[in-house]
Design a protein around this motif. Structure first.
Motif, PDB file in Angstrom:
ATOM      1  N   UNK A   1       0.819  -1.214   0.000  1.00 56.24           N
ATOM      2  CA  UNK A   1       0.000   0.000   0.000  1.00 56.24           C
ATOM      3  C   UNK A   1       0.852   1.263   0.000  1.00 56.24           C
ATOM      4  N   UNK A   2       1.939   1.229   0.764  1.00 47.01           N
ATOM      5  CA  UNK A   2       2.842   2.381   0.782  1.00 47.01           C
ATOM      6  C   UNK A   2       3.440   2.625  -0.601  1.00 47.01           C
ATOM      7  N   UNK A   3       3.780   1.515  -1.278  1.00 41.99           N
ATOM      8  CA  UNK A   3       4.309   1.658  -2.630  1.00 41.99           C
ATOM      9  C   UNK A   3       3.279   2.268  -3.574  1.00 41.99           C
ATOM     10  N   UNK A   4       2.010   1.809  -3.408  1.00 40.51           N
ATOM     11  CA  UNK A   4       0.951   2.376  -4.249  1.00 40.51           C
ATOM     12  C   UNK A   4       0.740   3.857  -3.957  1.00 40.51           C
ATOM     13  N   UNK A   5       0.786   4.189  -2.683  1.00 37.09           N
ATOM     14  CA  UNK A   5       0.632   5.597  -2.301  1.00 37.09           C
ATOM     15  C   UNK A   5       1.747   6.454  -2.898  1.00 37.09           C
ATOM     16  N   UNK A   6       2.946   5.962  -2.861  1.00 38.76           N
ATOM     17  CA  UNK A   6       4.072   6.718  -3.426  1.00 38.76           C
ATOM     18  C   UNK A   6       3.898   6.905  -4.934  1.00 38.76           C
ATOM     19  N   UNK A   7       3.407   5.822  -5.600  1.00 39.70           N
ATOM     20  CA  UNK A   7       3.163   5.941  -7.048  1.00 39.70           C
ATOM     21  C   UNK A   7       2.108   7.004  -7.342  1.00 39.70           C
ATOM     22  N   UNK A   8       1.016   6.998  -6.531  1.00 39.69           N
ATOM     23  CA  UNK A   8      -0.044   7.980  -6.735  1.00 39.69           C
ATOM     24  C   UNK A   8       0.447   9.394  -6.437  1.00 39.69           C
ATOM     25  N   UNK A   9       1.283   9.530  -5.418  1.00 40.18           N
ATOM     26  CA  UNK A   9       1.841  10.848  -5.113  1.00 40.18           C
ATOM     27  C   UNK A   9       2.699  11.363  -6.263  1.00 40.18           C
ATOM     28  N   UNK A  10       3.508  10.461  -6.867  1.00 41.40           N
ATOM     29  CA  UNK A  10       4.331  10.869  -8.022  1.00 41.40           C
ATOM     30  C   UNK A  10       3.443  11.252  -9.208  1.00 41.40           C
ATOM     31  N   UNK A  11       2.355  10.460  -9.408  1.00 43.87           N
ATOM     32  CA  UNK A  11       1.442  10.774 -10.514  1.00 43.87           C
ATOM     33  C   UNK A  11       0.766  12.128 -10.297  1.00 43.87           C
ATOM     34  N   UNK A  12       0.369  12.392  -9.040  1.00 42.55           N
ATOM     35  CA  UNK A  12      -0.230  13.689  -8.734  1.00 42.55           C
ATOM     36  C   UNK A  12       0.752  14.833  -8.956  1.00 42.55           C
ATOM     37  N   UNK A  13       1.992  14.626  -8.567  1.00 43.02           N
ATOM     38  CA  UNK A  13       3.005  15.673  -8.754  1.00 43.02           C
ATOM     39  C   UNK A  13       3.223  15.967 -10.239  1.00 43.02           C
TER      40      UNK A  13
END
Length: 319
Positions: free
Chosen positions: A115-127
């Protein structure tokens, strides 16, 4: 080029020499070039207005893309927040299971890392999406500013031509009803002066009343240096049988147009580079030549005032 044409015609008039076929053809060729240049300016103006409409549509498309990108960003934001809530729930479950089973703890730990990995991916996509939106917004702002400037320039040109038409109408008010009209069409100002105001039959010498009208027109033109001035001579379709120095109506119309140019140039405030003289003979009538009234209307001088479009062209090249 205008100076050369005017010079040739003046020299021809001073020495009263017969106009040869070669000179006539040269004048005809130069007039054709001037006519093409006038048409080119009209086409340029039409192209500029068309380009302005195209840019407006492009701006609307960019705005639609921007709104779509905002919607996509909001969706990513919602997914991100849902993932955060899910993470918090799992973390709470992890804390509870930690007391009961080392195996459950290991499984939850693995899930948490995923889940943390998914969150990091989503944060990068948002950025990345925020960066794309910022760039798109800057492009929209820049294009919108240039379109506003372009519309402002076009509006200013139109307003200037309306003001110029008003100033000319006021200056020539005393000649209304004497064969003189002033009107604005397609962003240009047209001043039409019938020959009865300017010339005797078969002559290209301007009379006193006509000279007064032309000089008053010159006063207004001298105060507007950013206006191109085309002076056209016109005749009816009666064959010319006057002075043997002339070869026909086309030659006569050219000399009459040049005579108006010479009077305008007596005003030192007028830039000679803004002036163009052209003879059109009987080939551009405004009325039927079947009546005396129609012939009278066709025997005229037309002064066509066109705004220079250098600023608008430069701005369009920057868009």
């Amino acid at each position: 080029m205008i100076k050369k044409i005017v010079g040739v015609i003046i020299v021809g008039t001073l020495f009263s020499s017969c106009v040869t076929s070669k000179v006539y053809k040269e004048l005809e060729s130069k007039y054709a070039n001037l006519k093409r240049e006038n048409r080119r300016m009209e086409d340029d103006l039409a192209a500029l207005e068309k380009a302005s409409e195209a840019d407006k549509k492009a701006l609307e498309q960019l705005d639609a893309q921007y709104q779509k990108a905002l919607s996509e960003r909001d969706e990513l934001q919602r997914k991100y927040e849902a993932s955060v809530a899910n993470y918090e729930n799992l973390k709470n479950s992890y804390d509870a299971l930690e007391k009961n089973s080392s195996a459950a703890i290991a499984a939850n730990s693995k899930r948490n890392r995923e889940l943390l990995g998914q969150l990091e991916d989503k944060e990068r996509a948002l950025a990345q999406e925020r960066t794309r939106l910022d760039n798109l917004q800057r492009d929209l702002d820049a294009r919108s500013q240039r379109i506003d400037e372009l519309e402002g320039l076009i509006a200013a040109k139109d307003a200037k031509m309306r003001a110029l038409k008003g100033a000319i109408s006021k200056a020539l008010r005393n000649f209304e009803g004497k064969g003189l009209t002033v009107e604005e069409r397609n962003g240009k100002v047209y001043i039409s002066m019938e020959n009865k105001l300017l010339f005797q039959s078969g002559s290209w010498a301007v009379g006193s009343q006509g000279r007064s009208a032309v000089k008053q027109l010159g006063t207004v033109l001298g105060e507007n240096q950013d206006i191109a001035v085309l002076i056209e001579g016109h005749t009816d379709d009666d064959p010319y049988t006057g002075n043997t120095q002339l070869s026909g109506n086309w030659d006569l119309s050219t000399k009459r147009a040049t005579a108006i140019v010479n009077i305008l140039l007596e005003n030192s405030a007028i830039d000679p580079q803004n002036l163009t003289a052209a003879g059109r003979g009987e080939f551009a009538p405004v009325a039927s030549n079947d009546t005396n009234e129609g012939k009278s209307k066709n025997r005229r001088i037309e002064v066509i005032l066109t705004p220079k479009l250098d600023e608008i062209t430069k701005l369009l090249n920057d868009i």
